[in-house]
Design a protein around this motif. Structure first.
Motif, short mmCIF file in Angstrom:
data_model
loop_
_atom_site.label_atom_id
_atom_site.label_comp_id
_atom_site.label_asym_id
_atom_site.label_seq_id
_atom_site.Cartn_x
_atom_site.Cartn_y
_atom_site.Cartn_z
N THR A 69 0.83 -1.34 0.11
CA THR A 69 0.05 -0.20 -0.01
C THR A 69 0.84 1.52 0.17
O THR A 69 0.36 2.43 -0.41
CB THR A 69 -0.89 -0.10 1.22
N ASP A 70 2.15 1.09 0.51
CA ASP A 70 2.87 2.37 0.55
C ASP A 70 4.32 2.08 0.56
O ASP A 70 4.71 0.83 0.63
CB ASP A 70 2.50 3.23 1.80
N ASN B 39 6.69 2.79 2.82
CA ASN B 39 7.22 3.09 4.01
C ASN B 39 7.86 4.11 4.44
O ASN B 39 9.01 4.23 4.98
CB ASN B 39 8.11 1.63 4.41
N ARG C 114 -0.77 -3.71 5.25
CA ARG C 114 -0.08 -3.21 4.17
C ARG C 114 0.13 -4.05 3.04
O ARG C 114 0.48 -3.44 2.11
CB ARG C 114 1.09 -2.48 4.62
N ALA D 296 0.94 0.88 -3.84
CA ALA D 296 2.31 2.01 -4.24
C ALA D 296 3.04 1.16 -5.15
O ALA D 296 3.65 1.72 -6.00
CB ALA D 296 2.77 2.44 -3.09
#
Length: 407
Positions: free
Chosen positions: A255-256, A258, A340, A363
């Protein structure tokens, strides 16, 4: 205790398999199952996902659900829609998907052999999923979803199955998704003896898919006890030769980054991987290579030399990606629980990875080279377990093609 034995299979009556067989119970949720049974009163989902016949707010683990499944199974037997063979048999089961065939053996496998690790596993199980299958088996007094096994290919077994599959099939159905399911009954005493001997000579079998079903069968057998030849001491399975089974990739999305921007993230990745931008999709073509989709661009990642350990779990690509990238850079230490990270089976294609990143939902995405059957068997032989979401098997076995009654 022998590894396997023939059994009196419960099968669709002649000409009825197309109305009955259904995808495995665990590949859809309740809402999807309700849609799938519309206009299909004989779908086996009425047995394997019986909450479809109860109010929409029914807890799928309520006592009434298991009771309804048992009731539906008994009704299908009483109506003659499902019929049990008069004598123990084996069955040849062929799956054809996208022009590719695999021919396996439907059998019942020894719970004691499973308990003694002669039927080897490679995954941890979850107690809640085990409990669900225990209650389903115990209430219905049947095993209605086969365990997917693999065995090392042997000419002796292949020969019998090839011969059996030349005759008239008991069922031949093209199911939703275009997968063709064909079943032959093997009831000749000589063929049954040859199959039993060929499998026994192998010494071990391996669970590909169905760890919760096999663990549940073991628990039910232990609870019931009784004589060693009782039906509950054996569980329903289909075993395929390892050289016919295909494992698809099981890919990862995060998802991202970090807290990193794209440039800093790529700099960290470059510590252990060579990074090369590519035009189009970066589908891995060999072990230790990965595809990465980030910021509208595909990259090929190649693990730098000297980073692959010898142990059967550590050398897997899923382990290497986690060790050198997902945990140290993206901060995901427990992929079983961390929200995540998400996983997409290879049947969905790399386009699904790109779509979810482009949408902003994720992401970054990683495409992996499929785990091999040899690696799976090596992990099982070592008594170890695979990382989560390491293997995706296609095509899936159908529920309802053959079931195993425990009385």
């Amino acid at each position: 205790m022998s590894l396997i034995r023939p059994f009196r299979g419960l099968r669709p009556a002649p000409g009825r398999a197309g109305e009955i067989i259904a995808p495995p119970y665990d590949v859809m949720n309740t809402a999807e199952a309700r849609v799938m049974v519309e206009g299909r009163p004989l779908s086996f989902l009425h047995v394997s996902r019986p909450e479809v016949d109860l109010p929409a707010d029914t807890d799928p683990y309520a006592d009434a659900v298991y009771a309804k499944g048992a009731e539906n199974l008994r009704r299908m037997i009483a109506d003659g829609v499902l019929r049990q063979d008069d004598a123990p048999c084996y069955y040849a089961y062929r799956l054809v998907m996208d022009g590719r065939a695999q021919l396996g053996l439907v059998l019942t496998a020894s719970v004691k052999a499973y308990d003694e690790n002669r039927i080897r596993r490679h995954e941890f199980t979850r107690p809640d999923k085990e409990n669900d299958r225990v209650r389903h088996i115990d209430t219905s007094n049947a095993q209605t979803g086969p365990v997917f096994l693999v065995h090392r290919a042997t000419a002796a077994l292949d020969g019998v199955l090839d011969w059996a599959s030349q005759g008239e099939p008991a069922a031949d159905v093209v199911a939703d998704g275009g997968v063709r399911h064909t079943l032959w009954v093997i009831d000749a005493a000589a063929d049954i003896a040859a199959i039993s001997a060929a499998v026994e000579a192998l010494g071990v079998l391996y669970i590909a898919d169905g760890h919760h079903r096999s663990a549940a069968a073991s628990r039910v057998a232990a609870q019931r006890g009784g004589p060693a030849d009782a039906e509950h001491w054996y569980f329903l399975a289909v075993s395929f030769p390892h050289d016919q089974v295909k494992i698809l990739d099981y890919n990862r999305l995060l998802t991202d980054l970090n807290g990193l921007d794209a440039a800093a993230f790529k700099a960290r990745v470059a510590e252990h991987f060579q990074i090369e931008p590519v035009a189009g999709e970066a589908r891995p073509v060999a072990v230790n290579t990965f595809g990465m989709y980030l910021g509208g661009q595909w990259y090929r990642l190649t693990l730098k030399p000297g980073r692959v350990p010898a142990d059967p779990v550590g050398r897997l690509d899923v382990s290497l990606l986690h060790q050198y990238l997902i945990e140290p850079i993206l901060g995901v230490s427990d992929p079983r629980r961390d929200k995540r990270i998400d996983f997409v089976g290879g049947i969905r294609g790399l386009g699904e990875l790109q779509r979810r990143v482009d949408s902003g939902e994720m992401a970054v995405a990683f495409a992996l080279y499929p785990t091999s059957l040899e690696d799976l068997m090596a992990v099982a032989d070592a008594g170890q377990v695979m990382p989560p979401k390491s293997t995706w098997f296609e095509p899936k076995l159908a529920d309802g093609m053959v079931s195993h009654l425990l009385d």
